[in-house]
Design an enzyme around this catalytic site. Sequence first.
Site, PDB file in Angstrom:
ATOM      1  N   LYS A  83       0.863  -1.180   0.000  1.00 38.33           N
ATOM      2  CA  LYS A  83       0.000   0.000   0.000  1.00 38.33           C
ATOM      3  C   LYS A  83       0.900   1.230   0.000  1.00 38.33           C
ATOM      4  O   LYS A  83       1.822   1.342   0.827  1.00 38.33           O
ATOM      5  CB  LYS A  83      -0.831  -0.027   1.287  1.00 38.33           C
TER       6      LYS A  83
HETATM    7  O1  G3P Z   1      -8.025   0.790   4.973  1.00 39.15           O
HETATM    8  C1  G3P Z   1      -8.066   2.099   5.321  1.00 39.15           C
HETATM    9  C2  G3P Z   1      -9.438   2.710   5.488  1.00 39.15           C
HETATM   10  O2  G3P Z   1     -10.440   1.789   5.331  1.00 39.15           O
HETATM   11  C3  G3P Z   1      -9.522   3.594   6.696  1.00 39.15           C
HETATM   12  O3  G3P Z   1     -10.813   3.714   7.235  1.00 39.15           O
HETATM   13  O4  G3P Z   1     -12.395   4.373   9.002  1.00 39.15           O
HETATM   14  O5  G3P Z   1      -9.961   4.999   9.221  1.00 39.15           O
HETATM   15  O6  G3P Z   1     -11.417   6.131   7.557  1.00 39.15           O
HETATM   16  P1  G3P Z   1     -11.156   4.874   8.321  1.00 39.15           P
END
Ligand code: G3P
Length: 214
Positions: A83
């Site tokens: 990533k």
């Molecule tokens: O994989 C990264 C992403 O899904 C982050 O999610 O909830 O931290 O915005 P969030």
Amino acid sequence: MKLFLDSANLEEIREVAGWGVLDGVTTNPSLCSKESVSFEENIRKICALTPGPVSAECVSLRADEIVLEARSLARIAANIAVKIPVGLEGLKATKALHAEGIAVNMTLIFSTGQALLAAKAGARFVSPFIGRLDDIAEDGMALIEEIVQVFENYRFETEVIVASVRHPRHVIDAALLGADIATVPYGVMTKLVRHPLTDIGVERFLADWRKVKT
Ligand code: G3P
């Protein structure tokens, strides 16, 4: 549509793999910071449990350093996708890594332009963060619609991972738009499975079954 689990937690991953619906896993530094085992050991175990790609994030900022870090992550297991946050250095690194056959998941995508550049540089996946756009009163799902359309127009092989998913409706809307993948936190995955009418129906059938002559 493929479903990935957005988690670095082995129990969660083992459990969802057991449901027979797990196509891959995405991690990020924030998710990894919640686990007590070492990063590399955890990623190795996740890769062994997961039938598809497992995203592990690079934290280097310069293209040459990102490439070195990505190569070392890719050596952990055959199903690693590195990533890399979108940006000029990330794009340069993606081009080099794509040429070496290392799968890149270009992350922290918040615009269609970023997704287009990532696809052109050779990213295997792009990860638009829809929940974080919704959080600032933008329309996360409108971004997915645009990216899916652009990738279809030019037949890019890059797959769209709908990320930053906050609730089951995000998953359904992503599926309706034809997104390739949604990466779903464990809590949202369990909500997708349940429906109060299913619970009531099972209870009622069991109560009636007790009256059936056997
Ligand atoms: O994989 C990264 C992403 O899904 C982050 O999610 O909830 O931290 O915005 P969030």
